[in-house]
Design a protein around this motif. Structure first.
Motif, short mmCIF file in Angstrom:
data_model
loop_
_atom_site.label_atom_id
_atom_site.label_comp_id
_atom_site.label_asym_id
_atom_site.label_seq_id
_atom_site.Cartn_x
_atom_site.Cartn_y
_atom_site.Cartn_z
N ARG A 108 22.57 -0.02 1.94
CA ARG A 108 21.31 0.71 2.15
C ARG A 108 21.19 1.08 3.63
N PRO A 109 20.82 2.33 3.94
CA PRO A 109 20.73 2.74 5.35
C PRO A 109 19.72 1.89 6.13
N ALA A 110 20.05 1.66 7.39
CA ALA A 110 19.17 0.87 8.25
C ALA A 110 17.78 1.48 8.35
N VAL A 111 17.71 2.81 8.39
CA VAL A 111 16.40 3.47 8.50
C VAL A 111 15.53 3.13 7.29
N CYS A 112 16.14 2.98 6.14
CA CYS A 112 15.39 2.62 4.93
C CYS A 112 14.97 1.16 4.98
N ASN A 113 15.88 0.30 5.42
CA ASN A 113 15.56 -1.12 5.55
C ASN A 113 14.41 -1.34 6.54
N ASN A 114 14.36 -0.51 7.57
CA ASN A 114 13.36 -0.69 8.63
C ASN A 114 12.01 -0.06 8.31
N PHE A 115 11.96 0.82 7.31
CA PHE A 115 10.69 1.46 6.97
C PHE A 115 9.72 0.42 6.40
N GLN A 116 8.51 0.41 6.94
CA GLN A 116 7.47 -0.49 6.45
C GLN A 116 6.31 0.36 5.93
N ALA A 117 5.94 0.13 4.71
CA ALA A 117 4.81 0.86 4.13
C ALA A 117 3.54 0.54 4.92
N GLU A 118 2.81 1.58 5.28
CA GLU A 118 1.53 1.42 5.97
C GLU A 118 0.54 2.38 5.33
N TYR A 119 -0.68 1.93 5.24
CA TYR A 119 -1.70 2.75 4.60
C TYR A 119 -1.85 4.11 5.28
N ALA A 120 -1.74 4.15 6.60
CA ALA A 120 -1.89 5.41 7.33
C ALA A 120 -0.87 6.45 6.90
N VAL A 121 0.27 6.01 6.41
CA VAL A 121 1.32 6.93 5.95
C VAL A 121 1.29 7.05 4.43
N CYS A 122 1.23 5.94 3.75
CA CYS A 122 1.39 5.92 2.30
C CYS A 122 0.10 6.22 1.52
N ALA A 123 -1.03 5.98 2.15
CA ALA A 123 -2.34 6.28 1.55
C ALA A 123 -2.50 5.65 0.17
N ASP A 124 -3.21 6.34 -0.71
CA ASP A 124 -3.53 5.78 -2.03
C ASP A 124 -2.67 6.31 -3.17
N ASP A 125 -1.86 7.34 -2.90
CA ASP A 125 -1.09 7.93 -3.98
C ASP A 125 0.18 8.58 -3.45
N ARG A 126 1.10 8.84 -4.35
CA ARG A 126 2.41 9.40 -4.01
C ARG A 126 2.30 10.78 -3.37
N GLU A 127 1.43 11.63 -3.88
CA GLU A 127 1.31 12.99 -3.37
C GLU A 127 0.88 12.99 -1.91
N THR A 128 -0.08 12.15 -1.56
CA THR A 128 -0.53 12.06 -0.17
C THR A 128 0.58 11.49 0.70
N ALA A 129 1.28 10.50 0.20
CA ALA A 129 2.40 9.91 0.95
C ALA A 129 3.46 10.98 1.23
N LEU A 130 3.77 11.81 0.25
CA LEU A 130 4.76 12.88 0.44
C LEU A 130 4.30 13.83 1.54
#
Length: 85
Positions: A50-72
């Protein structure tokens, strides 16, 4: 925040500039990673390939919000804002 099962926005929106298992040219922004499963989970989760950039990504509300569409949308904007040009 924990990742939402079935979201996968972080496996689609951002680019990955380095080669990794199964994607020797990296991954362009907006293209689903080939390891994104049908139920939108990472097929390489916990795998050393798995790429390091993927391992290092941390879900945060400011980015991921409440739904997939907003996260995209949020991840697409971050991709645009992070371009060197």
């Amino acid at each position: 925040m924990e990742c939402r099962a079935g979201c996968g926005a972080c496996c689609v929106a951002p680019s990955i500039s380095t080669a990794f298992y199964g994607m020797p040219q990296g991954k362009p922004a907006g293209v689903a990673c080939i390891h994104l499963t049908r139920d939108r989970l990472c097929g390489l989760f916990g795998d050393f390939r798995r790429p390091a950039v993927c391992n290092n990504f941390q879900a945060e509300y400011a980015v991921c919000a409440d739904d997939r569409e907003t996260a995209l949308v949020n991840l697409q904007q971050l991709e645009i804002l992070s371009r060197p040009d």
